[in-house]
Design a protein around this motif. Structure first.
Motif, PDB file in Angstrom:
ATOM      1  N   ALA A 134       0.826  -1.209   0.000  1.00 52.89           N
ATOM      2  CA  ALA A 134       0.000   0.000   0.000  1.00 52.89           C
ATOM      3  C   ALA A 134       0.862   1.262   0.000  1.00 52.89           C
ATOM      4  O   ALA A 134       0.509   2.264  -0.626  1.00 52.89           O
ATOM      5  N   THR A 135       2.006   1.221   0.668  1.00 49.44           N
ATOM      6  CA  THR A 135       2.883   2.388   0.740  1.00 49.44           C
ATOM      7  C   THR A 135       3.550   2.658  -0.606  1.00 49.44           C
ATOM      8  O   THR A 135       3.590   3.800  -1.075  1.00 49.44           O
ATOM      9  N   ASP A 143       9.752  -9.811   2.480  1.00 48.38           N
ATOM     10  CA  ASP A 143      10.349 -10.866   3.291  1.00 48.38           C
ATOM     11  C   ASP A 143       9.291 -11.425   4.223  1.00 48.38           C
ATOM     12  O   ASP A 143       8.418 -10.689   4.698  1.00 48.38           O
ATOM     13  N   VAL A 144       9.372 -12.726   4.507  1.00 51.12           N
ATOM     14  CA  VAL A 144       8.484 -13.374   5.468  1.00 51.12           C
ATOM     15  C   VAL A 144       9.217 -13.414   6.799  1.00 51.12           C
ATOM     16  O   VAL A 144      10.351 -13.896   6.875  1.00 51.12           O
ATOM     17  N   LEU A 162       4.801  -9.765   6.896  1.00 58.12           N
ATOM     18  CA  LEU A 162       5.481  -9.554   5.629  1.00 58.12           C
ATOM     19  C   LEU A 162       6.083  -8.157   5.701  1.00 58.12           C
ATOM     20  O   LEU A 162       5.434  -7.216   6.166  1.00 58.12           O
ATOM     21  N   VAL A 163       7.322  -8.023   5.239  1.00 62.80           N
ATOM     22  CA  VAL A 163       8.009  -6.739   5.288  1.00 62.80           C
ATOM     23  C   VAL A 163       8.450  -6.380   3.871  1.00 62.80           C
ATOM     24  O   VAL A 163       9.209  -7.126   3.236  1.00 62.80           O
ATOM     25  N   GLY A 168      10.003  -1.032   3.693  1.00 63.56           N
ATOM     26  CA  GLY A 168       9.985  -1.473   5.087  1.00 63.56           C
ATOM     27  C   GLY A 168       8.609  -1.568   5.714  1.00 63.56           C
ATOM     28  O   GLY A 168       8.481  -1.883   6.900  1.00 63.56           O
ATOM     29  N   THR A 169       7.547  -1.314   4.944  1.00 63.35           N
ATOM     30  CA  THR A 169       6.193  -1.420   5.488  1.00 63.35           C
ATOM     31  C   THR A 169       5.947  -2.846   5.968  1.00 63.35           C
ATOM     32  O   THR A 169       6.275  -3.816   5.272  1.00 63.35           O
ATOM     33  N   VAL A 170       5.362  -2.969   7.161  1.00 63.23           N
ATOM     34  CA  VAL A 170       5.068  -4.268   7.763  1.00 63.23           C
ATOM     35  C   VAL A 170       3.592  -4.574   7.576  1.00 63.23           C
ATOM     36  O   VAL A 170       2.727  -3.738   7.843  1.00 63.23           O
TER      37      VAL A 170
END
Length: 174
Positions: A134-135, A143-144, A162-163, A168-170
């Motif tokens: 979304a960002t 990454d998981v 998820l990153v 870097g959004t989590v």
């Protein structure tokens, strides 16, 4: 030497609820150096939760009954390709290669074996997924991250995030 029967292996469905009949055969054998999972997929069920690649395992899916459909992408934003794999056929994915996801898009059950070579269980830290961020406003590599990456069981979705590797959004897995 060890012998066993698929019917005697514990059923461990995917933690995201995307399949109901998943039997990790390699967990039933002590010190096995590769992963092997038996699947019975009903229509609409999938092997995994989405387009992903493993950096610590290569995978081979062998279809015993029915027709499994696999989707592959070279990376974020790439055009997807679909591949039908029927009885007696297989598909192989290299480590860190194409992003892939497979499942049953037919009206008949699919019975298949998945073999993962490189490690007896893939590590969550060695798995990447394609997901819409979304960002970033587009599909990116994520990454998981598992709360306990050394945990041997299938995690609950609440224990995974998820990153986005771009920003870097989590994202919490639900």
């Amino acid at each position: 030497m060890e012998t066993g029967a698929v019917d005697d292996v514990e059923n461990v469905p995917h933690f995201m609820g995307i399949n109901s009949h998943r039997k990790p055969l390699s967990r039933a054998v002590e010190s096995m150096g590769f992963a092997m999972v038996y699947f019975e997929l009903e229509p609409g069920e999938t092997f995994s939760g989405g387009l992903h690649t493993h950096h610590d395992q290569e995978e081979l899916f062998y279809v015993l009954e029915g027709t499994a459909t696999f989707e592959t992408k070279a990376g974020p934003g790439a055009e997807p390709e679909t591949h039908a794999v029927g009885p007696g056929e297989f598909v192989h994915f290299e480590r860190g290669g194409l992003y892939q996801s497979g499942g049953n898009r037919s009206d008949e059950p699919v019975v298949a074996l998945a073999v993962g070579v490189g490690t007896p269980r893939h590590g969550w830290a060695e798995t990447e997924v394609l997901f819409d961020c979304a960002t970033c406003g587009e599909e990116t590599v994520h990454d998981v991250v598992a709360d306990d990456p050394d945990d041997e069981r299938m995690p609950d979705p609440e224990e995974m995030t998820l990153v986005c590797t771009e920003c870097g959004t989590v994202i919490e897995v639900e």
